[in-house]
Design a protein around this motif. Sequence first.
Motif, PDB file in Angstrom:
ATOM      1  N   THR A 100      -1.608  -1.568   1.422  1.00 21.29           N
ATOM      2  CA  THR A 100      -2.348  -0.718   2.349  1.00 21.29           C
ATOM      3  C   THR A 100      -2.537   0.659   1.726  1.00 21.29           C
ATOM      4  OG1 THR A 100      -0.364   0.148   3.430  1.00 21.29           O
ATOM      5  CG2 THR A 100      -1.297  -1.925   4.299  1.00 21.29           C
ATOM      6  N   SER A 128      -7.691  -0.138  -1.248  1.00 23.58           N
ATOM      7  CA  SER A 128      -6.508  -0.645  -0.544  1.00 23.58           C
ATOM      8  C   SER A 128      -6.866  -1.898   0.231  1.00 23.58           C
ATOM      9  CB  SER A 128      -5.964   0.423   0.404  1.00 23.58           C
ATOM     10  OG  SER A 128      -6.875   0.643   1.471  1.00 23.58           O
ATOM     11  N   SER A 129      -5.849  -2.610   0.693  1.00 23.27           N
ATOM     12  CA  SER A 129      -6.078  -3.844   1.444  1.00 23.27           C
ATOM     13  C   SER A 129      -6.721  -3.586   2.800  1.00 23.27           C
ATOM     14  CB  SER A 129      -4.754  -4.597   1.625  1.00 23.27           C
ATOM     15  OG  SER A 129      -3.826  -3.809   2.351  1.00 23.27           O
ATOM     16  N   ASN A 157      -3.433  -5.382  -3.236  1.00 17.17           N
ATOM     17  CA  ASN A 157      -2.857  -6.020  -2.061  1.00 17.17           C
ATOM     18  C   ASN A 157      -1.818  -5.094  -1.431  1.00 17.17           C
ATOM     19  OD1 ASN A 157      -2.446  -8.056  -0.162  1.00 17.17           O
ATOM     20  ND2 ASN A 157      -0.803  -9.007  -1.355  1.00 17.17           N
ATOM     21  N   ARG A 169      -9.179  -4.165  -6.345  1.00 22.90           N
ATOM     22  CA  ARG A 169      -8.677  -4.429  -5.002  1.00 22.90           C
ATOM     23  C   ARG A 169      -7.177  -4.729  -5.047  1.00 22.90           C
ATOM     24  NH1 ARG A 169     -12.764  -7.708  -6.420  1.00 22.90           N
ATOM     25  NH2 ARG A 169     -14.863  -7.125  -5.724  1.00 22.90           N
TER      26      ARG A 169
END
Length: 249
Positions: free
Chosen positions: A194, A110-111, A192, A190
């Motif tokens: 949460t 998560s970001s 972008n 990864r």
Amino acid sequence: MTLELHEHFDDWPNEKTVFDVADVELRVREDAHPLFLANRAAIDGNWHKELAANPALFDGRMVLYHSTARTEDRIIAEGHIVPYRAFLWWRKQPERQGAIHIHAYPVLQSSDGALIAIKMGAHTANAGLVYFACGSFEAEDVFNGVCNADHNMRREVLEETGLDLQDARTDTGFHVSHIRRAITLFRLYRFNLTAAEMVAKIEQHMTVAEDKEIAGVVAIRSADHAAHNYHVGMLPILDWYFGDQSAPV
């Protein structure tokens, strides 16, 4: 140079050690796996017991390997398509001789730095275990006699979570670990989003997914091995990600 493929791991780094390779070549032969031919009666007998305990199991087709070779930056393996029941029998054997299981882990980040995993449903072969959304290589992942790990990972994550790996940033090559003749190829993806946003999206997907394999979603924020009922293949990855400050965040 022609590499000699073999069944042992004598020239590999120690078990649970994470190392990197630039490429993999996962060959699939058209003939039957020697393990399946030599142990078919035992495999079928175990399958009847597995079905009696869990009638929801499905005897699909997957790739099970038997030999590998490794250089500093590459892994080559050779295997065969087998019925899933052959893998279920093999993984219960104390020494797990005669085969090697290779699977690809898309590690979802998560970001805000959490790793997002899933908890498997009670009717699955890995009931209650927590690990990253993934699945063994299947016949549909094989193109021109070679398994495509990227295709496998994207397919499995879409099916199980509804997330598309093409929406995430990643690198080339693979991180690798192995334990008890099972090889994990993993890569960090990864997003972008949460952790809360990723969990919400996956929980929404769970309500519409055709195959209700997932019982829940887990946001992981530490390497604590006791935090969840982790699949053993998760543990080296958690140590690598949370313990190695060079791991991308």
